[in-house]
Design an enzyme around this catalytic site. Structure first.
Site, PDB file in Angstrom:
ATOM      1  N   SER A 223      33.302 -18.350  10.263  1.00  3.03           N
ATOM      2  CA  SER A 223      33.740 -17.329   9.631  1.00  3.03           C
ATOM      3  C   SER A 223      35.347 -16.778  10.244  1.00  3.03           C
ATOM      4  O   SER A 223      35.167 -16.393  11.545  1.00  3.03           O
ATOM      5  CB  SER A 223      33.101 -16.100   9.857  1.00  3.03           C
ATOM      6  OG  SER A 223      33.652 -14.811   9.396  1.00  3.03           O
TER       7      SER A 223
ATOM      8  N   HIS B 289      34.141 -20.173   6.157  1.00  2.00           N
ATOM      9  CA  HIS B 289      33.979 -18.896   5.496  1.00  2.00           C
ATOM     10  C   HIS B 289      35.128 -17.830   5.516  1.00  2.00           C
ATOM     11  O   HIS B 289      35.499 -17.556   6.629  1.00  2.00           O
ATOM     12  CB  HIS B 289      32.556 -18.354   6.323  1.00  2.00           C
ATOM     13  CG  HIS B 289      31.943 -17.264   5.567  1.00  2.00           C
ATOM     14  ND1 HIS B 289      31.073 -17.439   4.698  1.00  2.00           N
ATOM     15  CD2 HIS B 289      32.072 -16.105   5.953  1.00  2.00           C
ATOM     16  CE1 HIS B 289      30.498 -16.032   4.463  1.00  2.00           C
ATOM     17  NE2 HIS B 289      31.042 -15.333   5.066  1.00  2.00           N
TER      18      HIS B 289
ATOM     19  N   ASP C 214      35.950 -13.956   4.555  1.00  2.00           N
ATOM     20  CA  ASP C 214      35.385 -12.907   4.153  1.00  2.00           C
ATOM     21  C   ASP C 214      36.341 -11.797   3.337  1.00  2.00           C
ATOM     22  O   ASP C 214      37.604 -11.687   3.962  1.00  2.00           O
ATOM     23  CB  ASP C 214      34.944 -12.132   5.428  1.00  2.00           C
ATOM     24  CG  ASP C 214      33.615 -12.827   5.998  1.00  2.00           C
ATOM     25  OD1 ASP C 214      32.649 -12.758   5.206  1.00  2.00           O
ATOM     26  OD2 ASP C 214      33.886 -13.323   7.041  1.00  2.00           O
TER      27      ASP C 214
ATOM     28  N   MET D  53      37.349  -8.216   1.880  1.00  2.00           N
ATOM     29  CA  MET D  53      36.657  -6.949   2.019  1.00  2.00           C
ATOM     30  C   MET D  53      37.929  -6.158   1.233  1.00  2.00           C
ATOM     31  O   MET D  53      38.989  -6.355   1.658  1.00  2.00           O
ATOM     32  CB  MET D  53      36.630  -6.312   3.303  1.00  2.00           C
ATOM     33  CG  MET D  53      35.459  -7.368   4.199  1.00  2.00           C
ATOM     34  SD  MET D  53      35.295  -6.687   5.852  1.00  2.00           S
ATOM     35  CE  MET D  53      34.574  -7.999   6.495  1.00  2.00           C
TER      36      MET D  53
ATOM     37  N   HIS E 103      33.413 -15.401   0.555  1.00  2.00           N
ATOM     38  CA  HIS E 103      32.316 -14.234   0.558  1.00  2.00           C
ATOM     39  C   HIS E 103      33.005 -12.954   0.068  1.00  2.00           C
ATOM     40  O   HIS E 103      33.619 -12.412   0.753  1.00  2.00           O
ATOM     41  CB  HIS E 103      31.744 -14.212   1.928  1.00  2.00           C
ATOM     42  CG  HIS E 103      30.670 -12.966   2.086  1.00  2.00           C
ATOM     43  ND1 HIS E 103      30.316 -12.518   3.105  1.00  2.00           N
ATOM     44  CD2 HIS E 103      30.141 -12.336   1.159  1.00  2.00           C
ATOM     45  CE1 HIS E 103      29.415 -11.655   3.142  1.00  2.00           C
ATOM     46  NE2 HIS E 103      29.338 -11.317   1.795  1.00  2.00           N
TER      47      HIS E 103
ATOM     48  N   MET F 234      33.172  -9.234  -0.668  1.00  2.00           N
ATOM     49  CA  MET F 234      32.646  -7.904  -0.612  1.00  2.00           C
ATOM     50  C   MET F 234      33.507  -7.005  -1.035  1.00  2.00           C
ATOM     51  O   MET F 234      34.104  -6.385  -0.354  1.00  2.00           O
ATOM     52  CB  MET F 234      32.558  -7.800   1.249  1.00  2.00           C
ATOM     53  CG  MET F 234      31.406  -8.360   1.739  1.00  2.00           C
ATOM     54  SD  MET F 234      31.568  -8.579   3.646  1.00  2.00           S
ATOM     55  CE  MET F 234      32.796 -10.005   3.720  1.00  2.00           C
TER      56      MET F 234
ATOM     57  N   MET G 125      22.300 -11.319   3.899  1.00  2.00           N
ATOM     58  CA  MET G 125      22.991 -10.941   5.220  1.00  2.00           C
ATOM     59  C   MET G 125      22.101 -10.368   6.135  1.00  2.00           C
ATOM     60  O   MET G 125      21.062  -9.822   5.810  1.00  2.00           O
ATOM     61  CB  MET G 125      23.473  -9.595   4.678  1.00  2.00           C
ATOM     62  CG  MET G 125      25.037  -9.939   3.526  1.00  2.00           C
ATOM     63  SD  MET G 125      26.171 -10.905   4.386  1.00  2.00           S
ATOM     64  CE  MET G 125      26.767  -9.853   5.500  1.00  2.00           C
TER      65      MET G 125
ATOM     66  N   GLY H  49      30.623  -6.026   6.414  1.00  2.00           N
ATOM     67  CA  GLY H  49      31.884  -5.066   6.645  1.00  2.00           C
ATOM     68  C   GLY H  49      32.915  -5.418   7.937  1.00  2.00           C
ATOM     69  O   GLY H  49      33.915  -5.262   8.238  1.00  2.00           O
ATOM     70  N   PHE H  50      31.974  -5.964   9.019  1.00  2.00           N
ATOM     71  CA  PHE H  50      32.627  -6.119  10.303  1.00  2.00           C
ATOM     72  C   PHE H  50      31.953  -7.410  11.029  1.00  2.00           C
ATOM     73  O   PHE H  50      30.711  -7.684  10.920  1.00  2.00           O
ATOM     74  CB  PHE H  50      32.590  -5.015  11.212  1.00  2.00           C
ATOM     75  CG  PHE H  50      33.023  -3.758  10.728  1.00  2.00           C
ATOM     76  CD1 PHE H  50      34.313  -3.563  11.017  1.00  2.00           C
ATOM     77  CD2 PHE H  50      32.320  -2.946  10.030  1.00  2.00           C
ATOM     78  CE1 PHE H  50      35.061  -2.325  10.367  1.00  2.00           C
ATOM     79  CE2 PHE H  50      33.040  -1.784   9.241  1.00  2.00           C
ATOM     80  CZ  PHE H  50      34.298  -1.417   9.468  1.00  2.00           C
TER      81      PHE H  50
ATOM     82  N   ASP I 285      24.465 -14.843   7.158  1.00  2.00           N
ATOM     83  CA  ASP I 285      25.432 -14.368   7.755  1.00  2.00           C
ATOM     84  C   ASP I 285      25.725 -13.100   8.688  1.00  2.00           C
ATOM     85  O   ASP I 285      25.171 -12.117   7.989  1.00  2.00           O
ATOM     86  CB  ASP I 285      26.788 -13.966   6.409  1.00  2.00           C
ATOM     87  CG  ASP I 285      28.092 -13.583   6.730  1.00  2.00           C
ATOM     88  OD1 ASP I 285      28.332 -13.595   7.976  1.00  2.00           O
ATOM     89  OD2 ASP I 285      28.684 -13.320   5.789  1.00  2.00           O
ATOM     90  N   GLY I 286      25.900 -13.061   9.734  1.00  2.00           N
ATOM     91  CA  GLY I 286      26.065 -11.915  10.550  1.00  2.00           C
ATOM     92  C   GLY I 286      25.103 -12.049  11.895  1.00  2.00           C
ATOM     93  O   GLY I 286      23.839 -12.205  11.707  1.00  2.00           O
TER      94      GLY I 286
ATOM     95  N   GLY J  64      31.027 -16.007  13.241  1.00  2.00           N
ATOM     96  CA  GLY J  64      32.314 -15.853  13.436  1.00  2.00           C
ATOM     97  C   GLY J  64      32.494 -15.814  14.973  1.00  2.00           C
ATOM     98  O   GLY J  64      33.026 -16.696  15.712  1.00  2.00           O
TER      99      GLY J  64
END
Ligand code: DX5
Ligand code: ZN
Length: 217
Positions: A8, A33, A35, A37, A66, A68, A137, A142-143, A175-176, A197
């Site tokens: 990420s 990846h 992201d 947002m 991805h 969001m 997820m 978001g972060f 993810d996360g 990430g």
């Protein structure tokens, strides 16, 4: 079979994005990846189409986007036209799910459906036959840099058995909060594509870190 590491770039150095992507690919990450947002679906804004276009010129592997964002169906064609190979959007978004998958496929791209930690697996069940990937997820989207939510382990296993009981072969992405330790847990539960990430880009030895995501136990 090996697992896939998806780096990420939310945790990369944005002033040296090309260099960091190359570093992640050389470390063994087959996916990059990306992201997106919108500040509405999640309380953060990242980057969009122009950056994707630039990034797509240096990515040699699979560009894993991805989304969001609140209304993905409006934008999937643009992401497809600007380098995305896989486009994942959220079941909690406002777009028609089957319709969005159809548009992604009409662009010749793979479609993934994501669920947040609090969303039941029943949200993806009706679409399994249409999907190329399911993203479970493991933090609230978001972060980057958040702690892994352990209650998601059971959901990964649930999605895995749902896929297998239908005789399908769809990879599960997570993810996360993925690191050397949580990677073992998600792999055991059935995840095959591990997004990371902060763990990868914060590692002193990115290859050694990526190996922990890739290797089967
Ligand atoms: C979070 C993003 C993730 C994020 C993961 O909303 O979807 O892809 O970059 O970051 P880490 O691996 O640091 O938890
Ligand atoms: Zn992501």
């Amino acid at each position: 079979m090996e697992n896939i590491a998806s780096a990420s770039i939310l945790s990369a150095d944005f002033c040296n994005l090309g260099r960091d992507i190359q570093k992640a690919e050389e470390a063994g990450c087959r996916y990059i990846h990306f992201d997106v947002m919108d500040g509405v679906f999640v309380p953060n804004i990242s980057y969009g189409i122009p950056i994707l276009k630039a990034v797509s010129k240096v990515v040699k592997g699979t560009l894993d986007v991805h989304l969001m964002i609140i209304d993905p169906i409006k934008y999937v064609k643009d992401f497809a036209a600007n380098g995305a190979d896989i486009i994942t959007f959220h079941a909690e978004s406002e777009s028609d799910i089957a319709g969005t998958i159809k548009v992604i496929h009409s662009c010749g791209k793979k479609a993934g459906l994501a669920i947040k930690p609090g969303t039941p697996v029943s949200a993806v069940e009706p679409y399994l036959d249409l999907l190329d990937m399911v993203l479970v997820m493991t933090v609230e989207p978001g972060f980057g840099g958040q702690g892994f939510i352990y209650s998601t382990i059971d959901k990964i296993a649930e999605v895995k058995s749902m896929i297998e009981s239908r005789g399908l072969d769809i990879p599960i992405q997570v993810d996360g909060g993925i690191n050397g330790e949580t990677a073992e847990l998600v792999k055991n539960a059935g995840a095959e594509i591990l997004v990371a990430g902060s763990y990868l880009f914060g590692a002193d030895d990115m290859r050694a870190a990526a190996d922990k995501l890739i290797c089967r136990n």
